[in-house]
Design an enzyme around this catalytic site. Structure first.
Site, mmCIF file in Angstrom:
data_model
loop_
_atom_site.group_PDB
_atom_site.id
_atom_site.type_symbol
_atom_site.label_atom_id
_atom_site.label_comp_id
_atom_site.label_asym_id
_atom_site.label_seq_id
_atom_site.Cartn_x
_atom_site.Cartn_y
_atom_site.Cartn_z
ATOM 1 N N SER A 196 0.850 -1.171 0.000
ATOM 2 C CA SER A 196 0.000 0.000 0.000
ATOM 3 C C SER A 196 0.892 1.229 0.000
ATOM 4 O O SER A 196 2.112 1.115 -0.052
ATOM 5 C CB SER A 196 -0.915 0.004 1.230
ATOM 6 N N LYS A 197 0.245 2.370 0.088
ATOM 7 C CA LYS A 197 0.969 3.640 0.009
ATOM 8 C C LYS A 197 2.112 3.751 1.008
ATOM 9 O O LYS A 197 3.153 4.329 0.702
ATOM 10 C CB LYS A 197 -0.014 4.786 0.260
ATOM 11 N N ARG A 198 1.913 3.175 2.188
ATOM 12 C CA ARG A 198 2.953 3.394 3.195
ATOM 13 C C ARG A 198 4.255 2.671 2.870
ATOM 14 O O ARG A 198 5.268 2.884 3.503
ATOM 15 C CB ARG A 198 2.424 3.081 4.595
ATOM 16 N N HIS A 199 4.234 1.810 1.859
ATOM 17 C CA HIS A 199 5.479 1.154 1.442
ATOM 18 C C HIS A 199 6.246 1.980 0.413
ATOM 19 O O HIS A 199 7.221 1.511 -0.154
ATOM 20 C CB HIS A 199 5.183 -0.229 0.858
ATOM 21 N N GLY A 200 5.780 3.196 0.150
ATOM 22 C CA GLY A 200 6.458 4.022 -0.850
ATOM 23 C C GLY A 200 5.478 4.318 -1.959
ATOM 24 O O GLY A 200 4.316 3.933 -1.900
#
Ligand code: GLU
Length: 514
Positions: free
Chosen positions: A253-257
């Site tokens: 998801s977004k929090r992985h980049g």
């Protein structure tokens, strides 16, 4: 039968990493098999439709170098390739009639309130949720007559009291108790086909041989298989690819980049590096091979190397692989890539609005606007031969095209930014004034040929070391490097001194003396 595969995105927004892998696997497989790769736009869900999305997909796929043989932008024997246009052409209406006639589909006149009540009842009673027939699957002719004129959907009549099975190429045989499969809507009340119906009808009509898609579609597979069976069509081969997870094992998801693919272009990844990286998420080339060109990926792309376990998305690996691809290019090609990268509007848009939300520990936050200014300086630099030689020196060290902004900076400016810690560590040492004086003196006799100049500085600094009785070369190399580049790290000192040339060396040392 020649292989035919389709990338069938729904145009609801940006093109993300998961969809890119989906598209890449199909592209590699089609090319490996000498088959056809189709692009089909699945735009029947008008509530989620985004008019800019199709262009984003096409631009992104073009940048990555995933090409198609048929599609809305290319035409082809099964045009149109947009489902909204296929609906207008009456394609789905014709096939739903066939299903209704044969009893494999039925009209359901439930109101949305009735459906809500049904769901609530199922939840309270801990039953499987979904529409398993309701009032309409087996409605009498009379009841149907009464409902005439009211809004309705058309649902698939999933066979009951049987097993539905598919032979998935990755997971083998998967079975479902058909009584647990709900009757999906095939045609909505506004006459629009749903994904379940339009995608399968099109897969049949377009001669798709392999449905390659993400694992999240496995639960839809029994419906799709049953639909093919209901029509009496030969099923395509199902290939469900593993989910993508971050390094923490959680779904990507977004929090992985960044997950928008064009952001990777803006960050300076090469299409070849990104393709290499993405291809290895859930697939392996065998023999622990990691760095592969597009040709090698195509040659190795056998579907039986897909893995059922989740594929890991590791940005560090992407950077490392990209560095390897940067080193595969000739310096001339690399400089051309770099200049083209700097000129792209997505590069500027990305860095101008960049906010470093999570600077790595021990790393200063990255100022996007400042980086863009450094990149602009490269593009504006008039001496292309000098630039090319500088690129050659940094080619071994960078991992992305954007890294060149920082890496080339000291080659191009009159006064490189000085690392104050490094300056105070090295400039105070007793031998340094004599060292700088020696270098200044030598500036008068540097040979013009680069490799001769490099040997010249090598010799000069070593002679100085011996004359000062210094045990190691470090105390000679480090202050010189800091004085000339402002930094404690970089390419080989003698080569970079050769390239900077006596003029720049002189100016920099004299500025320090002031
Ligand atoms: N339109 C579907 C999607 O957006 C395609 C799924 C499939 O490949 O069958 O993901």
């Amino acid at each position: 039968m020649p292989v035919r595969v389709r990338f069938a995105p729904s145009p609801t927004g940006l093109l993300h990493v998961g969809a890119l892998r989906d598209a890449l696997f199909k592209f590699l497989f089609a090319r490996h098999e000498g088959g056809a790769n189709l692009l089909r736009i699945e735009d029947t869900d008008r509530t989620r439709y985004n008019p800019d999305s199709e262009e984003e997909f096409i631009t992104t796929l073009k940048w990555v170098g995933i090409d198609f043989d048929e599609g809305p932008h290319l035409g082809g024997p099964y045009a149109p390739y947009r489902q909204s246009e296929r609906k207008e052409a009456g394609i789905y209406a014709k096939w739903i009639e066939v299903l209704l006639e044969r009893g494999h589909a039925y009209k359901a006149f439930d109101t949305s309130e009735e459906l809500d009540q049904m769901r609530e009842f199922q939840q309270i009673n801990k039953m499987a949720t979904g529409y398993f027939g309701g009032d309409w699957r087996d409605a009498s002719l009379e009841k149907l007559k009464e409902a005439e004129g009211k809004p309705f959907v058309i649902r698939q009549r999933i066979p009951r009291d049987t097993t539905i099975a598919i032979n998935d190429l990755v997971r083998g045989r998967i079975e479902w108790d058909s009584n647990l499969i709900d009757d999906p809507v095939l045609i909505k009340a506004d006459g629009m086909p749903t994904y379940h119906f339009a995608a399968m009808v099109d897969d049949y009509l377009m001669g798709i041989t392999h449905i390659i898609r993400g694992e999240e579609w496995i639960s839809s597979a029994p419906k799709h298989a049953a639909l093919f069976d209901a029509f009496g069509w030969e099923r395509p081969i199902f290939v469900h690819c593993p989910v993508i997870v971050g390094t923490d094992g959680k779904k990507l998801s977004k929090r992985h980049g960044a997950t928008r693919v064009l952001d990777y272009a803006a960050q300076g990844f090469l299409p070849s590096g990104l393709k290499n990286f993405i291809a290895l998420i859930g697939w392996s080339a065998g023999e622990d091979r990691e760095v592969l060109t597009e040709e090698e990926l195509i040659a190795a792309f056998e579907l039986d190397r897909l893995q059922p376990s989740p594929g890991r998305f590791d940005l560090e690996k992407l950077r490392w692989l990209n560095g390897s691809h940067i080193r595969m290019l000739s310096p001339e090609a690399l400089l051309a890539e770099l200049l083209s990268f700097i000129g792209q509007s997505y590069t500027r848009a990305y860095w101008d609005s960049f906010e470093d939300e999570s600077p790595m520990p021990n790393k200063p936050p990255l100022d996007g606007k400042e980086l863009m200014r450094k990149l602009d300086r490269i593009a504006a630099f008039p001496d292309r031969d000098y630039l090319l030689d500088a690129v050659k020196l940094e080619q071994e060290r960078v991992q992305t095209l954007a890294d060149f902004g920082e890496a080339l900076e000291f080659f191009l400016v009159d006064e490189p930014t000085m690392d104050p810690k490094a300056a105070s560590k090295w400039f105070g040492q007793g031998h340094v004034p004599a060292l700088f004086a020696m270098i200044l003196d030598k500036c008068d006799s540097v040979p013009s040929d680069l490799s001769e100049a490099s040997a010249f500085w090598d010799e000069a600094l070593r002679t100085f070391q011996v004359s000062q009785g210094l045990e190691k070369l470090g105390p000679v190399v480090h202050p010189t490097r800091v004085a000339l580049t402002g930094k404690t790290f970089g390419p080989g000192l003698f080569e970079l001194m050769a390239l900077l040339g006596p003029e720049r060396i002189r100016t920099r040392l004299q500025k320090l003396a002031d």
